[in-house]
Write a protein that holds these residues in place. Structure first.
Motif: not given
Length: 100
Positions: A20-22, A80-81, A90-92, A99-100
């Motif tokens: 969900g992150r990049v 993923t946003p 901005r969100k991903a 830490p998130s």
């Protein structure tokens, strides 16, 4: 630094990117303090098949060229946003010390 060492460093960072992150190609280079977006892209195109390659995107959120459909499917599955067919940076966006 040898090309193989740089490749290993890039792949190690990519393996750490949470679902969900990049990270952008340039952010990976910046984090490593070596190379640039094109060098990271070259590593990913040659060796990235065994890591979550879809979590590496352009700085504007554009997905991996030529693999957009599969990358989009994976991002949707991970939550993923997104902004239509791009990642919402901005969100991903993620940094290895995040830490998130």
């Amino acid at each position: 630094m040898a090309d193989e060492e740089f490749a290993e460093l890039v792949l190690t960072v990519v393996e750490r990117i949470p679902p969900g992150r990049v990270m952008s190609y340039g952010a990976i280079a910046e984090y490593l303090g070596r190379g640039g977006p094109r060098q990271v892209g070259a590593v990913m195109s040659h060796y990235g098949g065994g890591v979550p390659w879809h979590r590496v995107v352009a700085a504007n959120g554009r997905l991996v060229p030529g693999h957009e459909a599969e990358a989009l499917r994976r991002h949707r599955a991970e939550g993923t946003p997104l902004h239509t067919d791009k990642v919402d940076m901005r969100k991903a966006a993620w940094w290895p010390d995040d830490p998130s």
